[in-house]
Structure formats: C-alpha cells, structure tokens
Design an enzyme around this catalytic site. Structure first.
Site, short mmCIF file in Angstrom:
data_model
loop_
_atom_site.label_atom_id
_atom_site.label_comp_id
_atom_site.label_asym_id
_atom_site.label_seq_id
_atom_site.Cartn_x
_atom_site.Cartn_y
_atom_site.Cartn_z
N ASN A 229 -2.00 2.66 4.57
CA ASN A 229 -1.08 3.11 5.61
C ASN A 229 0.37 3.12 5.11
O ASN A 229 0.92 4.18 4.82
CB ASN A 229 -1.24 2.23 6.85
CG ASN A 229 -0.56 2.83 8.07
OD1 ASN A 229 0.27 3.72 7.96
ND2 ASN A 229 -0.92 2.35 9.24
N ASP A 230 0.98 1.94 4.98
CA ASP A 230 2.39 1.90 4.61
C ASP A 230 2.68 2.61 3.28
O ASP A 230 3.73 3.22 3.12
CB ASP A 230 2.87 0.45 4.51
CG ASP A 230 3.01 -0.18 5.89
OD1 ASP A 230 2.92 0.58 6.88
OD2 ASP A 230 3.22 -1.40 5.97
N VAL A 231 1.74 2.51 2.34
CA VAL A 231 2.00 3.06 1.00
C VAL A 231 1.98 4.58 0.98
O VAL A 231 2.32 5.20 -0.03
CB VAL A 231 0.99 2.51 -0.05
CG1 VAL A 231 1.12 1.00 -0.15
CG2 VAL A 231 -0.42 2.93 0.26
N VAL A 232 1.58 5.20 2.09
CA VAL A 232 1.61 6.67 2.16
C VAL A 232 2.55 7.13 3.28
O VAL A 232 2.46 8.26 3.74
CB VAL A 232 0.21 7.28 2.39
CG1 VAL A 232 -0.67 7.04 1.17
CG2 VAL A 232 -0.46 6.71 3.63
#
Lengths: 465, 107
Positions: free
Chosen positions: A390-393
């Site tokens: 989630n956060d990494v994209v």
C-alpha cells in the site's frame, strides 16, 4: 597468564575472525552458506575455549542449559514457517536480551566487590539494555503475533515519561558507581529497563516494525558489548559490536526508506507513530469512484502484456500468497512475458522479509529488484500487479506535502500502462492514509483474498489459450 | 587497571568500524538472513552465561542456567534457521537481465 587461559583467549581471537568472515560471506548469496559455516565454527571454538576457563568449576547447570536451549532452538527453527520470520527474530532478540540481563545480575551478585568503577557502570548498562531489549522484543513479538494490538498506543507526555525513565536509569548507574553496595538501586535500574522496553514499543504501529526490529537488534548487540566491558571479555565486545553495527545500519537504511530522520528513529520512532494516526484522510473517502475489476478483466490485461512487475507487500505474507505469486509468474513466463519483482526496503515487517518469502517460493533471486534498480522500468511496463502493498505504491509520497508519508521513496507504479491491485477491501488500511493510486483510471482493483485471486488468475490465463 | 577499559574501547570502536564496513556490503536481498545470522552471533553471550552457570555462587548458577538456555536457543536456532533460509536463495536459468544485481557479486 596460565597456558590454559592463553588458549582460552586465543580461541576467542579465532572466533572473532571467523565471525567477521561469516558476515563477509553474506555479501553474496553464493558465498553465504559457506560463511555461515565459518560462524558456526567460530561459536563452537569460543564455547569449547570457555569451558576450559579456570572460573568454571561445575558443569551440571551448563549441560542442563545447553540441552534445554538446543531442544527449544531446534524445535523452533525446524518448524516455523517463513511467513513467521519477523516473529521469530523478535522472539530471539528477547532471548538474547534476557540472557545478557541475567548474566549482568549474576555478575553483580557474584563479584561486585572486585570490579573497577568502569566495570560497575558497564554492568549497570548491560542489565538495563538487556532487560529493555527483553521486554521491547516481547512487545514487538506480541504486536506481530496479534495478541497485543498492532495499533500505536499513544498518550500525552509519553515522550517525556520515556526520556525520564532513560535519565533515571543513567542517574541510577551513576549512583551505583558511587556506592556499589546499593542493591536496591541496581534492581531499580533493571526494573527501569523492563518498563522502558514496554513503553518504547507501545506507541509503535505494525507498519514501523522493520525499524523497531532493526533497532532492537542493535540494542541486543550493545547489551552484549556492555557485558564484554563488564567482564573484560574482548570476544563479547567484538561480537556485540558486529551485531550492534548491523542493527544500526539496517535501522539507518529503514529510516531512509521511510523518510524519517534518524534521531526520530533512535528514540524508538515515538513521534512518527502519531503522524499516520492523526492524519485525516485528506482525499476524502466517500463517493470516489474506482475501477473494481473481476479476475477476468485482470486476466485480459495480463494476456495483452509483454512485461509484468509484481510488487509484494505485507498482505502477501498475511495471505501466504508467495507460492501463488510464483505460479502466476510462471504461467506468464510460459506465455513469453518478462516478469520482474520490485521489492521495497520496508515492504513487510522486517528488512528483507519479501525476499525470503519469494525465495521460499523458489523465485530466482536475480528477478528481485530493489527500488533504485527498477524504478525507471515502470514507464516501460505493461502491467504491474500489487500484491498486498500500500504505502510503497502511494503517489502521495511524491506529490502531496500534506501526506504523512510525503517524501518517502516509492515505486513509480502510476507510470506503467495498467495497474492491478490485489487488496482485501477498499479500507485505507493500517496507516489510515488514502492511496491515490487506487482511484486512477488505469488502476484495476481486484478485491478479495490475494491468494485466491492469484489462483483464479492462473486458471483464467490457462483458459485463454 | 584503568588502561584496560581504554584498550577495550579500542577493540569496540575498531570492531564497530569493521562491522559497519562488512555489513554495508550485504545486499538487501539477504537482510533477513543477516539479521538472523547476527542474532546467532550475538548468542556469544552464551560465553558469559557459561561463566555464570559454572560459578561457585548458587543464585548465579540458577540465573546462569536460564541465560545459557536462552543464549543456546539463539545460537543453535539462529544458525539453523539462517542456513534454512540461505538454502532457499537460488538462481535458476540465468536470464540476460542478471547484471542488475551487481552488488550481489562481491566475493
């Protein structure tokens, strides 16, 4: 120095060299196992050397401890699934912390009279750090395992309390150096360590676990170092320093990958846990439209693709989907598609978590790429499959200065032609940060359990022939 | 006696430096094995635990026994599981894109 004690000392020197060679071996997957063997050899030599030590007068407790420890150690390592690696690492940090702490207490009770001022201080520090690592790691284990809420527990004045506890411990060590007979002060230092371990990890959320685990790794090493100073044992200082610097380095890498300052992390990432929780979902949840896609839609996109990149995240570990990912990749490759995997440094719950899971699923490691190595490839990629990340994209990390994760290096997923996101539901997830990627026109949301979705996609690809 | 801790400080600083240099060469691919490997190595507190368990002092023996057990779990378990992990890291049918993993080729 008697000849026997000389042998003991030299065995430690050999062990120290072998430990360094062991770590050096880890610089490549080819030499890693041979390196590890050297480490095992070093440990064996150090233990045999120690057993010759003149201060060891009985072996019954030693044998009992080695038998118990080996039994538990073998049982855990042989049975634990790879998805549980973060839990195991956290647990082993707690064992390491407890061992050093108890050694500190035993040493204090046994021979505090004969020690120098410096050794007393080291002893206090060792006990403090040991107990802190012990309870901190138990807390981390509990959060990973889910019997302690993974959400950050925060309250006002928390930082002051924690810093206060730390200062109290330092003062306590000072008092102890002044008068070493004050047993209650020594045990108060131990108690402060136990308390601070709990307090420091309490406010930290699940997504910050890679940092916490690295940091506890470093603390465990420093505790071993302090033991070395207290006992005047160079092998403990060297091994502890190796462990400590490894933890420090990983913490630095993790903090960089999350765009957090190191000072922030050094104090247990206190303030940071507040930020995601306090952030309001500024993009607004209600009524935004996204493309909910079926497995058939996703399959159609994949059939038309020549290049595919997988981005695994913690969700892959949760749904144990690594084998399904590998199978989908294999069936894509049979169709002549070029498949790569993009691994973010903080994907998962510990450094390297995704790499280990994919290695377990037999993915060749030359297909796994780091952030910097793959980020330019997205613009040339037909389809990206996001599996539980989630956060990494999240493009907000690049574009939206008000986002709590602004500045964190992320994958340029939005540049690829189409994005397929496998996600349990449209909830913003743990961090509470809305992800703009999910609402883009070229993003397809396939909701449901990642593993089931992947398996359905595989059969979809087969039918398409 | 005061010179001994200065000497130990030398050892500590130099070992930290060596550790930092060696470990910064470890590729992210192997960060989990690195962590569990250093964990096994930090089980060297076993050495100190042995001294506590084998001493003449009763309370020290008991505490030492627990410490020996804990440290042995880390040593035995740590090396075993690290090896189990490292066995899984394989490269199959080297494709042309392989050169990207440049740092993995240090030794």
């Amino acid at each position: 120095m008697t000849p026997t004690m000389l042998v003991v000392s030299l065995s430690y020197l050999v062990a120290a060299v072998l430990f360094i060679l062991c770590l050096r071996g880890l610089s490549s997957p080819e030499g890693a196992r041979r390196g590890l063997f050297l480490g095992e050899l070093g440990m064996l030599i150090a233990v045999i050397g120690t057993l010759l030590h003149k201060d060891i007068i009985r072996y019954d407790w030693i044998i009992a401890g080695v038998v118990v420890g080996s039994g538990i150690g073998v049982a855990i390592s042989a049975t634990i699934p790879m998805t549980k690696m973060p839990e195991r690492i956290a647990l082993s940090h707690s064992f390491g912390g407890l061992a050093t702490a108890l050694v500190g207490v035993a040493e204090y009770l046994r021979e505090s009279d004969g020690l120098t001022y410096f050794q007393i201080a080291a002893l206090g520090l060792e006990t403090f750090l040991g107990f802190l690592t012990f309870t901190g790691s138990i807390m981390a284990f509990g959060k990973l395992q889910g019997f302690i809420s993974g959400a950050p527990v925060t309250w006002k004045g928390q930082n002051f309390l924690n810093i206060g506890l730390f200062i109290a411990a330092v003062l306590g060590i000072g008092v102890l150096v002044y008068d070493r007979e004050l047993h209650q002060v020594f045990f108060a230092i131990a108690g402060t360590g136990l308390a601070l371990g709990v307090m420091a990890v309490l406010p930290i959320g699940g997504a910050d676990m890679p940092v916490v685990i690295s940091l506890l790794n470093s603390y465990a090493g420093l505790a071993a170092c302090a033991t070395g100073f207290a006992l005047g044992s160079q092998i403990l200082i060297i091994s502890g320093a190796l462990d400590g610097s490894s933890g420090l380095l990983l913490s630095l890498l993790m903090s960089k990958a999350m765009n957090r300052s190191f000072a922030n992390i050094l104090f247990g990432a206190f303030g940071t846990a507040l930020a995601p929780g306090a952030a309001s979902p500024q993009l607004g949840k209600g009524g935004r439209s996204y493309n909910e896609a079926t497995v058939e839609d996703a399959g159609a996109v994949l059939k038309a693709s020549q290049t595919v990149i997988f981005i695994p995240g913690y969700g892959m570990a949760v749904s144990q989907a690594q084998h399904a990912v590998r199978d989908l990749a294999a069936s894509l490759e049979r169709r002549g598609v070029e498949v790569k995997y993009a691994i973010h440094p903080v994907a998962g719950r510990m450094p390297g978590h995704m790499n280990v899971l994919l290695a377990e699923a037999n993915v060749s490691y030359d297909k796994l790429f780091d952030l910097d190595d793959i980020n330019d490839d997205f613009a040339r990629t037909d389809a990206v499959i996001v599996v539980g990340a989630n956060d990494v994209v999240n493009p907000a990390a690049k574009k939206d200065p008000s986002s709590p994760i602004y500045g964190m290096p992320v994958f340029n997923v939005e540049q690829s032609r189409s994005v397929i996101v496998l996600k349990r539901s449209m909830n913003p997830g743990f961090s509470g940060v809305e992800n703009e990627l999910f609402f883009q026109p070229n993003t397809m949301m396939v909701l449901g359990d990642a593993k089931k979705t992947l398996l359905a996609m595989i059969s979809e690809l087969k039918e398409g022939h | 006696m005061s010179s001994e801790w200065v000497f130990n400080l030398y050892v500590f600083v130099l070992a930290t430096f060596v550790g930092y240099q060696v470990i910064s060469r470890v590729p992210p691919l192997l960060h989990t094995p690195l962590m569990s490997g250093t964990n096994a190595i930090s089980g060297i507190s076993l050495v100190a635990s042995l001294l506590a368990a084998g001493s003449h002092h009763f309370v020290s023996q008991i505490l030492g026994f627990i410490a020996v057990s804990c440290a042995t779990i880390n040593v035995v378990g740590g090396f075993m599981i690290t090896d189990r992990m490292l066995r899984m890291f394989k490269r199959k049918d080297p494709p042309p894109a392989r050169a990207k993993l440049g740092e993995g080729k240090a030794s």
